[in-house]
Design a protein around this motif. Structure first.
Motif, mmCIF file in Angstrom:
data_model
loop_
_atom_site.group_PDB
_atom_site.id
_atom_site.type_symbol
_atom_site.label_atom_id
_atom_site.label_comp_id
_atom_site.label_asym_id
_atom_site.label_seq_id
_atom_site.Cartn_x
_atom_site.Cartn_y
_atom_site.Cartn_z
ATOM 1 N N GLY A 147 0.806 -1.220 0.000
ATOM 2 C CA GLY A 147 0.000 0.000 0.000
ATOM 3 C C GLY A 147 0.834 1.263 0.000
ATOM 4 N N ILE A 148 0.286 2.290 -0.634
ATOM 5 C CA ILE A 148 0.910 3.614 -0.592
ATOM 6 C C ILE A 148 -0.153 4.641 -0.206
ATOM 7 N N SER A 149 0.296 5.740 0.356
ATOM 8 C CA SER A 149 -0.579 6.890 0.521
ATOM 9 C C SER A 149 -0.147 7.920 -0.515
ATOM 10 N N ILE A 150 -1.122 8.663 -1.012
ATOM 11 C CA ILE A 150 -0.776 9.788 -1.877
ATOM 12 C C ILE A 150 -1.171 11.045 -1.138
ATOM 13 N N GLU A 151 -0.201 11.935 -0.970
ATOM 14 C CA GLU A 151 -0.440 13.203 -0.279
ATOM 15 C C GLU A 151 -0.549 14.249 -1.385
ATOM 16 N N PHE A 152 -1.793 14.624 -1.706
ATOM 17 C CA PHE A 152 -1.981 15.599 -2.771
ATOM 18 C C PHE A 152 -1.722 17.011 -2.267
ATOM 19 N N SER A 153 -1.130 17.794 -3.133
ATOM 20 C CA SER A 153 -0.857 19.199 -2.870
ATOM 21 C C SER A 153 -2.166 19.937 -2.574
ATOM 22 N N ASN A 154 -2.079 20.996 -1.775
ATOM 23 C CA ASN A 154 -3.314 21.711 -1.377
ATOM 24 C C ASN A 154 -4.012 22.396 -2.554
ATOM 25 N N ASN A 155 -3.293 22.575 -3.666
ATOM 26 C CA ASN A 155 -3.955 23.269 -4.778
ATOM 27 C C ASN A 155 -4.231 22.349 -5.970
ATOM 28 N N VAL A 156 -4.175 21.028 -5.734
ATOM 29 C CA VAL A 156 -4.420 20.104 -6.843
ATOM 30 C C VAL A 156 -5.905 20.160 -7.222
ATOM 31 N N LYS A 157 -6.180 20.040 -8.510
ATOM 32 C CA LYS A 157 -7.578 20.013 -8.953
ATOM 33 C C LYS A 157 -8.085 18.577 -8.890
ATOM 34 N N THR A 158 -9.346 18.411 -8.544
ATOM 35 C CA THR A 158 -9.909 17.055 -8.439
ATOM 36 C C THR A 158 -9.696 16.288 -9.736
ATOM 37 N N GLU A 159 -9.884 16.969 -10.847
ATOM 38 C CA GLU A 159 -9.738 16.342 -12.158
ATOM 39 C C GLU A 159 -8.315 15.778 -12.347
ATOM 40 N N THR A 160 -7.319 16.571 -11.968
ATOM 41 C CA THR A 160 -5.922 16.130 -12.083
ATOM 42 C C THR A 160 -5.667 14.939 -11.174
ATOM 43 N N ALA A 161 -6.155 15.035 -9.936
ATOM 44 C CA ALA A 161 -5.943 13.954 -8.976
ATOM 45 C C ALA A 161 -6.603 12.672 -9.472
ATOM 46 N N LYS A 162 -7.776 12.814 -10.026
ATOM 47 C CA LYS A 162 -8.487 11.643 -10.558
ATOM 48 C C LYS A 162 -7.679 10.999 -11.689
ATOM 49 N N GLU A 163 -7.128 11.835 -12.586
ATOM 50 C CA GLU A 163 -6.326 11.303 -13.699
ATOM 51 C C GLU A 163 -5.111 10.528 -13.185
ATOM 52 N N ILE A 164 -4.503 11.031 -12.107
ATOM 53 C CA ILE A 164 -3.333 10.361 -11.529
ATOM 54 C C ILE A 164 -3.723 8.972 -11.010
ATOM 55 N N ILE A 165 -4.854 8.905 -10.318
ATOM 56 C CA ILE A 165 -5.310 7.613 -9.781
ATOM 57 C C ILE A 165 -5.667 6.662 -10.931
ATOM 58 N N LEU A 166 -6.338 7.176 -11.937
ATOM 59 C CA LEU A 166 -6.728 6.325 -13.065
ATOM 60 C C LEU A 166 -5.500 5.786 -13.802
#
Ligand SMILES: [Zn+2]
Length: 247
Positions: A147-166
């Motif tokens: 397992g890993i945790s991803i610590e997203f930056s405070n200004n990341v856009k949901t769309e960008t974060a979703k693309e990273i996970i996908l």
């Protein structure tokens, strides 16, 4: 806790959001993922601390990500941890989504060397490896197979974060031998710097020398850290596959 299973078969991938109730990006991503159709393998989507979410708090009684594997007879978070452990213990991979209030790039957290293989598949350039002495063995990713945790930056856009996970989910489907090894920077956290009388202005992931010690600050400026100024990390390698092979 909210749980949804999509698809069937192997690999089984767990995606967790809102272990910390006020980090809403996790639940936002999971809401989007509910509509995907896993090509191969299956997904368990978990929105963890709904009570804390309702109150816009990190937790109710105890930090949930510090009480794994949990206790069925414990307080709210300890019971949740036990329930989540049960669900995710059977996963081949677990991705745990967080966000930070610190001014930092997004990064991946690993606590076990085995997890670096999974971290390789996430299109984020920085990996922060927490030495066992820092991670204290009570976070979710200490209690799952890989397992890993991803610590997203405070200004990341949901769309960008979703693309990273996908993208990561897609990469898990690639046979290991043909998956390209992206170049990553790996940092290893070896100490915690407590808040004291001095208030230095630090920049995350920028080499700093303070009181004779040279290190890279991680999570400097995180508002949830009451006593901690930052984590102190060393830069380990840009070639994790070599650095961590068979160790
Ligand atoms: Zn968090």
């Amino acid at each position: 806790m909210q749980k949804l299973i999509l698809g069937s078969g192997k690999p089984l991938i767990g995606i967790v959001g809102c272990l910390h109730g006020n980090e809403t990006i996790g639940s936002e991503i999971i809401e989007i993922l509910k509509n995907i159709n896993p090509r191969a393998g299956s997904l368990i989507l978990v929105i963890a601390n709904e009570e804390a979410m309702k109150q816009d708090k990190r937790f109710i009684g105890t930090d949930l990500n510090r009480c794994f594997p949990g206790n069925e007879n414990g307080n709210h978070e300890e019971r949740l941890a036990a329930a989540i452990s049960k669900e995710l213990g059977k996963c081949d991979y677990v991705i745990d989504i967080h966000s930070t209030t610190a001014d930092t790039e997004s990064f991946i957290v690993a606590t076990k060397k085995e997890a670096l293989k999974l971290a390789q598949l996430v299109p984020i350039n920085k990996i922060v490896f927490m030495e066992p002495v820092i991670a204290n063995g009570k976070s979710l990713i200490d209690h799952v197979r890989c397992g890993i945790s991803i610590e997203f930056s405070n200004n990341v856009k949901t769309e960008t974060a979703k693309e990273i996970i996908l993208k990561c989910l897609q990469n898990i489907g690639i046979p290991e031998s043909s998956a390209p090894l992206a170049e990553k920077e790996i940092y290893s956290v070896y100490d915690i710097l407590k808040k004291g009388n001095i208030h230095p202005a630090l920049a995350n992931f920028q080499q700093t020398t303070l009181e004779g010690d040279t290190f890279y600050p991680v999570l400097f400026g995180e508002k949830e850290y009451k006593d901690i100024l930052c984590l102190k990390a060393k830069k380990v390698s840009t070639q994790p596959s070599l650095q961590f092979q068979n160790t």
